[in-house]
Design an enzyme around this catalytic site. Structure first.
Site, PDB file in Angstrom:
ATOM      1  N   HIS A  44     -22.758 -31.962  -4.695  1.00  0.00           N
ATOM      2  CA  HIS A  44     -22.538 -30.530  -4.488  1.00  0.00           C
ATOM      3  C   HIS A  44     -21.858 -29.895  -5.704  1.00  0.00           C
ATOM      4  O   HIS A  44     -20.678 -29.569  -5.684  1.00  0.00           O
ATOM      5  CB  HIS A  44     -21.707 -30.292  -3.229  1.00  0.00           C
ATOM      6  CG  HIS A  44     -22.497 -30.447  -1.971  1.00  0.00           C
ATOM      7  ND1 HIS A  44     -21.916 -30.681  -0.735  1.00  0.00           N
ATOM      8  CD2 HIS A  44     -23.833 -30.385  -1.745  1.00  0.00           C
ATOM      9  CE1 HIS A  44     -22.866 -30.763   0.178  1.00  0.00           C
ATOM     10  NE2 HIS A  44     -24.027 -30.596  -0.412  1.00  0.00           N
ATOM     11  N   HIS A  77     -24.765 -38.191  -0.427  1.00  0.00           N
ATOM     12  CA  HIS A  77     -24.168 -37.923   0.875  1.00  0.00           C
ATOM     13  C   HIS A  77     -24.696 -38.822   1.987  1.00  0.00           C
ATOM     14  O   HIS A  77     -24.119 -38.866   3.075  1.00  0.00           O
ATOM     15  CB  HIS A  77     -24.404 -36.466   1.261  1.00  0.00           C
ATOM     16  CG  HIS A  77     -23.983 -35.500   0.199  1.00  0.00           C
ATOM     17  ND1 HIS A  77     -24.892 -34.876  -0.628  1.00  0.00           N
ATOM     18  CD2 HIS A  77     -22.759 -35.090  -0.186  1.00  0.00           C
ATOM     19  CE1 HIS A  77     -24.231 -34.093  -1.470  1.00  0.00           C
ATOM     20  NE2 HIS A  77     -22.942 -34.206  -1.239  1.00  0.00           N
ATOM     21  N   CYS A  99     -23.465 -42.897  -1.673  1.00  0.00           N
ATOM     22  CA  CYS A  99     -22.193 -43.486  -2.100  1.00  0.00           C
ATOM     23  C   CYS A  99     -21.908 -44.729  -1.262  1.00  0.00           C
ATOM     24  O   CYS A  99     -22.024 -44.691  -0.028  1.00  0.00           O
ATOM     25  CB  CYS A  99     -21.066 -42.467  -1.921  1.00  0.00           C
ATOM     26  SG  CYS A  99     -19.425 -43.143  -2.246  1.00  0.00           S
ATOM     27  N   HIS A 127     -22.450 -30.531   7.370  1.00  0.00           N
ATOM     28  CA  HIS A 127     -22.332 -31.230   6.093  1.00  0.00           C
ATOM     29  C   HIS A 127     -23.376 -32.348   6.041  1.00  0.00           C
ATOM     30  O   HIS A 127     -23.579 -33.056   7.034  1.00  0.00           O
ATOM     31  CB  HIS A 127     -20.930 -31.818   5.936  1.00  0.00           C
ATOM     32  CG  HIS A 127     -20.638 -32.301   4.550  1.00  0.00           C
ATOM     33  ND1 HIS A 127     -21.078 -33.525   4.082  1.00  0.00           N
ATOM     34  CD2 HIS A 127     -19.964 -31.730   3.512  1.00  0.00           C
ATOM     35  CE1 HIS A 127     -20.684 -33.688   2.826  1.00  0.00           C
ATOM     36  NE2 HIS A 127     -20.004 -32.618   2.460  1.00  0.00           N
ATOM     37  N   GLU A 129     -23.379 -35.273   4.847  1.00  0.00           N
ATOM     38  CA  GLU A 129     -22.854 -36.598   5.182  1.00  0.00           C
ATOM     39  C   GLU A 129     -22.728 -36.767   6.688  1.00  0.00           C
ATOM     40  O   GLU A 129     -23.026 -37.836   7.237  1.00  0.00           O
ATOM     41  CB  GLU A 129     -21.503 -36.827   4.513  1.00  0.00           C
ATOM     42  CG  GLU A 129     -20.973 -38.231   4.748  1.00  0.00           C
ATOM     43  CD  GLU A 129     -19.603 -38.466   4.152  1.00  0.00           C
ATOM     44  OE1 GLU A 129     -18.860 -39.297   4.712  1.00  0.00           O
ATOM     45  OE2 GLU A 129     -19.272 -37.830   3.135  1.00  0.00           O
ATOM     46  N   THR A 167     -16.278 -39.050   4.555  1.00  0.00           N
ATOM     47  CA  THR A 167     -15.501 -39.607   3.439  1.00  0.00           C
ATOM     48  C   THR A 167     -14.814 -38.540   2.603  1.00  0.00           C
ATOM     49  O   THR A 167     -13.842 -38.844   1.908  1.00  0.00           O
ATOM     50  CB  THR A 167     -16.376 -40.462   2.504  1.00  0.00           C
ATOM     51  OG1 THR A 167     -17.352 -39.629   1.886  1.00  0.00           O
ATOM     52  CG2 THR A 167     -17.047 -41.592   3.253  1.00  0.00           C
ATOM     53  N   SER A 226     -17.213 -29.512  -0.212  1.00  0.00           N
ATOM     54  CA  SER A 226     -16.164 -29.649   0.792  1.00  0.00           C
ATOM     55  C   SER A 226     -14.836 -30.039   0.166  1.00  0.00           C
ATOM     56  O   SER A 226     -13.788 -29.443   0.461  1.00  0.00           O
ATOM     57  CB  SER A 226     -16.579 -30.701   1.833  1.00  0.00           C
ATOM     58  OG  SER A 226     -15.547 -30.964   2.744  1.00  0.00           O
ATOM     59  N   SER A 269     -17.157 -33.644  -7.621  1.00  0.00           N
ATOM     60  CA  SER A 269     -18.511 -33.538  -8.158  1.00  0.00           C
ATOM     61  C   SER A 269     -18.595 -32.599  -9.363  1.00  0.00           C
ATOM     62  O   SER A 269     -19.682 -32.225  -9.789  1.00  0.00           O
ATOM     63  CB  SER A 269     -19.482 -33.068  -7.057  1.00  0.00           C
ATOM     64  OG  SER A 269     -18.977 -31.929  -6.390  1.00  0.00           O
TER      65      SER A 269
END
Length: 320
Positions: A44, A77, A99, A127, A129, A167, A226, A269
């Site tokens: 992101h 993500h 990740c 989100h 993730e 995370t 985020s 990021s």
């Protein structure tokens, strides 16, 4: 005019998972040539996405937008099982840039489900993730975003529950929710605190210390990040003026009137050259003295997938 003190947070910027994801895409471009298709933004950050797009990366919303046989990368993500299966059914040559810490959460959730537990996911609705983790357990998850959500939970068996977390939330972000879960459901299972993403916690610790020492905090990161938003919020909670900016172009000269110090950090990021660009831009407005605060050193490196260590996917794509 006296020098404006610029204090740089430590650590700041890229974490190991972001480093790995971007390197995967860069290596895929080198090995297989453009276009390389990436489902969703690889991370992101607007600058990173625009830079990769200029090199031949095509970002898509879903797998069905990817042509047959095209090199396909899944973002950092993580993805749901449904997305993974849709790529497998089409025999797309896939490189997974999820990740490793996100993959660990997926495995934890699946392990808890295999024990017969309902899964509670602490995270932010919408989100990527959260969507990926939710789609890794067969029965879905109960999403909890705050303590109030805990009180409203309706579960089948309060003695067979487990929680996992997004995370990009830190120990500090989740501790009140976890406390509320354990109070309401004493037998709930969950990961050790050390399983929380180290990078998120480190950056939050650093921005708190930064905010104690300066009059203005600039957080470099994209609006849809985020962890970057959380860094800005944390500084603001300490009653320091805090701004989330994409890069040096977002700077307003009046921010630096009548102040003696500014702190700069960057989301996980955001690349370091954006930090330097902001420093240079401020230096054109006022003379500056730049310092880096003491902080946690990060030396973590995640292993790259085999698909970007050799050209094995090209043959698969050609045969597909």
């Amino acid at each position: 005019m006296s020098n404006l003190r610029i204090l740089l947070a430590q650590p700041r910027g890229f974490c190991a998972g972001v480093d790995r994801a971007i390197e995967i895409v860069e290596r895929a471009l080198t090995l297989y040539g453009p276009p390389v298709y990436v489902r969703h933004e690889i991370v992101h950050n607007k600058w990173v996405v625009d830079d990769l797009r200029s090199k031949g990366v095509v970002f898509v919303g879903e797998v069905d937008e990817i042509p047959d046989g095209a090199i396909t990368v899944f973002s950092a993500h993580g993805i749901s099982e449904k997305v993974e299966n849709s790529a497998r059914l089409r025999d797309l040559p896939v490189i997974d840039a999820t990740c490793p810490l996100v993959t660990k959460v997926h495995k934890e959730a699946q392990r808890y489900e295999a024990e017969g537990r309902e899964i509670i996911l602490i995270g932010h609705e919408g989100h990527p993730e959260v969507e990926g983790t939710s789609g890794r357990v067969k029965q879905g998850v109960h999403l909890v975003q705050d303590v109030e959500d805990v009180a409203a939970l309706r579960v089948n068996n309060p003695d067979k529950l487990a929680y996992v977390t997004q995370t990009t939330l830190s120990v500090d972000d989740t501790k009140d929710i976890i406390t509320a879960l354990k109070k309401r459901f004493p037998s709930i299972a969950g990961p050790e605190l050390r399983d929380i993403c180290y990078a998120t916690q480190n950056r939050q610790n650093a921005v708190r210390e930064l905010a104690r020492q300066v009059e203005l905090v600039l957080v470099i990161g994209s609006a849809n990040s985020s962890n970057s938003n959380r860094l800005r919020d944390l500084a603001a909670e300490m009653e320091v003026t805090a701004c989330l900016i994409d890069d040096a172009r977002s700077i307003k000269p009046e921010w630096f009137d009548n102040i003696a110090s500014v702190g700069i950090t960057a989301g996980a990021s955001a690349p370091e050259h954006l930090v330097q660009g902001v420093i240079d831009a401020i230096g054109k407005l006022r003379p500056t003295a730049v310092e880096t605060m003491n902080g946690e050193a990060e030396n973590t490196r995640f292993k790259l997938p085999a698909e970007v260590m050799n050209a094995s996917l090209r043959q698969k794509g050609a045969n597909g």
